[in-house]
Scaffold this motif. Structure first.
Motif, PDB file in Angstrom:
ATOM      1  N   UNK A 197      52.051  38.933 -15.585  1.00 31.71           N
ATOM      2  CA  UNK A 197      53.307  38.207 -15.805  1.00 31.71           C
ATOM      3  C   UNK A 197      53.335  36.876 -15.042  1.00 31.71           C
ATOM      4  N   UNK A 198      52.744  36.844 -13.857  1.00 28.37           N
ATOM      5  CA  UNK A 198      52.732  35.581 -13.108  1.00 28.37           C
ATOM      6  C   UNK A 198      51.751  34.597 -13.733  1.00 28.37           C
ATOM      7  N   UNK A 199      50.650  35.125 -14.285  1.00 23.71           N
ATOM      8  CA  UNK A 199      49.717  34.221 -14.996  1.00 23.71           C
ATOM      9  C   UNK A 199      50.395  33.638 -16.230  1.00 23.71           C
ATOM     10  N   UNK A 200      51.135  34.509 -16.936  1.00 29.65           N
ATOM     11  CA  UNK A 200      51.848  34.041 -18.132  1.00 29.65           C
ATOM     12  C   UNK A 200      52.872  32.973 -17.744  1.00 29.65           C
ATOM     13  N   UNK A 201      53.588  33.209 -16.656  1.00 26.21           N
ATOM     14  CA  UNK A 201      54.595  32.220 -16.236  1.00 26.21           C
ATOM     15  C   UNK A 201      53.924  30.874 -15.933  1.00 26.21           C
ATOM     16  N   UNK A 202      52.791  30.927 -15.235  1.00 28.41           N
ATOM     17  CA  UNK A 202      52.068  29.688 -14.921  1.00 28.41           C
ATOM     18  C   UNK A 202      51.616  29.010 -16.218  1.00 28.41           C
ATOM     19  N   UNK A 203      51.054  29.780 -17.148  1.00 27.04           N
ATOM     20  CA  UNK A 203      50.612  29.202 -18.427  1.00 27.04           C
ATOM     21  C   UNK A 203      51.782  28.565 -19.159  1.00 27.04           C
ATOM     22  N   UNK A 225      54.603  27.344 -17.947  1.00 26.30           N
ATOM     23  CA  UNK A 225      55.027  26.076 -17.341  1.00 26.30           C
ATOM     24  C   UNK A 225      54.024  24.970 -17.630  1.00 26.30           C
ATOM     25  N   UNK A 226      52.748  25.316 -17.639  1.00 28.29           N
ATOM     26  CA  UNK A 226      51.730  24.272 -17.824  1.00 28.29           C
ATOM     27  C   UNK A 226      51.583  23.837 -19.282  1.00 28.29           C
ATOM     28  N   UNK A 227      51.675  24.788 -20.216  1.00 24.81           N
ATOM     29  CA  UNK A 227      51.325  24.467 -21.604  1.00 24.81           C
ATOM     30  C   UNK A 227      52.493  24.436 -22.584  1.00 24.81           C
ATOM     31  N   UNK A 228      53.591  25.038 -22.239  1.00 22.84           N
ATOM     32  CA  UNK A 228      54.676  25.143 -23.220  1.00 22.84           C
ATOM     33  C   UNK A 228      55.960  24.436 -22.803  1.00 22.84           C
ATOM     34  N   UNK A 229      56.276  24.420 -21.515  1.00 20.14           N
ATOM     35  CA  UNK A 229      57.591  23.933 -21.079  1.00 20.14           C
ATOM     36  C   UNK A 229      57.850  22.508 -21.563  1.00 20.14           C
ATOM     37  N   UNK A 230      56.808  21.683 -21.535  1.00 20.11           N
ATOM     38  CA  UNK A 230      57.037  20.278 -21.888  1.00 20.11           C
ATOM     39  C   UNK A 230      57.219  20.082 -23.395  1.00 20.11           C
ATOM     40  N   UNK A 283      61.260  21.475 -14.072  1.00 16.30           N
ATOM     41  CA  UNK A 283      59.999  20.765 -14.273  1.00 16.30           C
ATOM     42  C   UNK A 283      58.961  21.412 -13.350  1.00 16.30           C
ATOM     43  N   UNK A 284      57.740  21.543 -13.835  1.00 16.24           N
ATOM     44  CA  UNK A 284      56.697  22.142 -13.001  1.00 16.24           C
ATOM     45  C   UNK A 284      55.810  21.035 -12.426  1.00 16.24           C
ATOM     46  N   UNK A 285      55.717  20.984 -11.096  1.00 11.07           N
ATOM     47  CA  UNK A 285      54.892  19.965 -10.434  1.00 11.07           C
ATOM     48  C   UNK A 285      53.449  20.414 -10.255  1.00 11.07           C
ATOM     49  N   UNK A 286      53.182  21.686 -10.481  1.00 10.35           N
ATOM     50  CA  UNK A 286      51.802  22.137 -10.343  1.00 10.35           C
ATOM     51  C   UNK A 286      51.720  23.635 -10.116  1.00 10.35           C
ATOM     52  N   UNK A 287      50.572  24.187 -10.470  1.00 11.76           N
ATOM     53  CA  UNK A 287      50.302  25.613 -10.255  1.00 11.76           C
ATOM     54  C   UNK A 287      48.962  25.715  -9.556  1.00 11.76           C
ATOM     55  N   UNK A 288      48.932  26.417  -8.444  1.00 14.82           N
ATOM     56  CA  UNK A 288      47.643  26.652  -7.787  1.00 14.82           C
ATOM     57  C   UNK A 288      47.270  28.118  -7.985  1.00 14.82           C
ATOM     58  N   UNK A 289      46.113  28.335  -8.608  1.00 11.09           N
ATOM     59  CA  UNK A 289      45.635  29.714  -8.696  1.00 11.09           C
ATOM     60  C   UNK A 289      44.224  29.736  -8.145  1.00 11.09           C
TER      61      UNK A 289
END
Ligand SMILES: Nc1ncnc2c1ncn2[C@@H]1O[C@H](COP(=O)(O)OP(=O)(O)O)[C@@H](O)[C@H]1O
Ligand SMILES: [Mg+2]
Length: 335
Positions: free
Chosen positions: A79-85, A87-92, A102-108
């Motif tokens: 679920x956390x990977x999905x949330x990161x994806x 924010x990175x690929x769909x939110x915009x 707005x997502x400023x970045x995801x560190x994995x």
């Protein structure tokens, strides 16, 4: 390196700034999987608040309701990977009317890293952009701003007969309660006609022709309101994925309206949702066909969520006469 210094270093990198202060912890994440906090960063035009969702899975996962084990742990990690994806690929890609941080970045971390299940998500602070109010209960009228948000969110991604691979990086079935991931709860259920109908309800929802990207955890606690409650933004995209929009609507209504308000107003709110959905679709798809398919699925989706509650927490306050009556109607539509 400990988590705190890792977070500060990551913020410094992302904002090219040296001064970062932790202002407050907002809350611990569900089952102790990390925390969500507010930080202040000093950037060129002054101090700016941001929100940090830091995921650090516990060594021995514990769960508030006693459910533990690999299934639950793997679901949360995914679920956390999905949330990161998301924010990175769909939110915009959302329209401006679907307010989200707005997502400023995801560190994995790489799969061979000892902390590969940890991650850090940096988000804009919705309080600072005018969404500082949180609510636990809403009146019927107050609930409409969220229902409109859901309708617009659903209209953004509505698909007629989607590809099997859609939506890439998100849950193939959105929501945290769908049957395939809730087998422990299903087996814990007492025998009843809800249990007997569980697979049919699930199948009916999964096989619908029109699907969208649903929020998947659209309870009132995941909405942030403007002071006058006229505007709303949503957070918490861990269970975002493909599904019938009715799943978000029933779960949202059950999260904030009294049993009496649900009883008196569910039809009005369903019509309101469909009118907002049609308006937001702007003739991209035939809204009459969508409504015809989704209207009965309101009852099926309610019954499907009740199935989850009956296995997860049979004494839950959301199980009431109204939800049971709607559930019976949902079951009659699949039998
Ligand atoms: N970007 C944000 N701006 C302001 N508040 C936020 C933001 N993200 C989350 N919050 C607040 O923190 C709470 C918990 O965040 P959430 O992502 O929902 O975590 P959890 O998965 O533990 O529910 C939210 O209900 C909301 O009140
Ligand atoms: Mg939440």
């Amino acid at each position: 390196m400990n988590t705190q210094s890792e977070i500060i270093e990551y913020i410094q990198e992302q904002f090219s700034c040296s001064k970062v202060i932790k202002l407050e912890k907002i809350q611990t994440l569900w089952s102790g999987y990390g925390e969500i906090s507010r930080y202040q960063v000093m950037v060129q035009d002054g101090a700016k608040n941001i929100i940090v969702k830091s995921i650090v899975p516990p060594n021995v996962p514990t769960h508030p309701k006693g459910w533990q084990g690999d299934v639950s742990h793997l679901r949360k990690i995914k679920s956390y990977q999905v949330e990161a994806n998301w924010y990175q690929d769909y939110a915009s890609t959302l329209s401006r009317a679907s307010q989200v941080p707005h997502c400023f970045g995801v560190k994995s971390f790489a799969i061979d890293h000892p902390r590969h299940e940890s991650s850090i998500i940096l988000l804009s602070d919705l309080d600072a952009s005018g969404f500082s109010v949180r609510k636990q209960h809403l009146s019927v009228d107050e609930s409409k701003v969220c229902i409109k948000w859901l309708a617009i969110f659903h209209a953004n991604n509505l698909q007629d007969n989607h590809l099997a691979s859609w939506p890439k990086g998100l849950w193939a079935t959105g929501s945290y309660w769908y049957l395939a991931t809730r087998q422990n709860e299903y087996h814990a259920m007492q025998e009843s006609n809800v249990k007997s109908a569980a697979y049919k309800l699930d199948d009916k929802l999964n096989r619908c022709r029109f699907k969208t990207i649903i929020h998947g955890d659209a309870k009132v606690a995941n909405f942030c309101f403007s002071a006058d409650l006229s505007k709303v933004a949503a957070v918490d995209f861990q269970y975002v994925g493909a599904g019938c929009g009715m799943k978000d609507l029933v779960y949202f209504m059950g999260s904030c309206l009294s049993e009496h308000d649900c009883q008196e107003s569910y039809e009005e709110l369903l019509e309101y949702y469909f009118s907002q959905l049609s308006a937001a679709l702007q003739s991209r798809l035939d809204s009459c066909e969508i409504i015809e398919e989704w209207r009965p699925l309101f009852f099926v989706a309610w019954a499907d969520f009740q199935r989850f509650l009956l296995g997860w927490s049979p004494e839950h306050h959301k199980i009431n006469d109204f939800s049971s009556a709607i559930t019976q109607r949902g079951i009659s539509l699949v039998n």
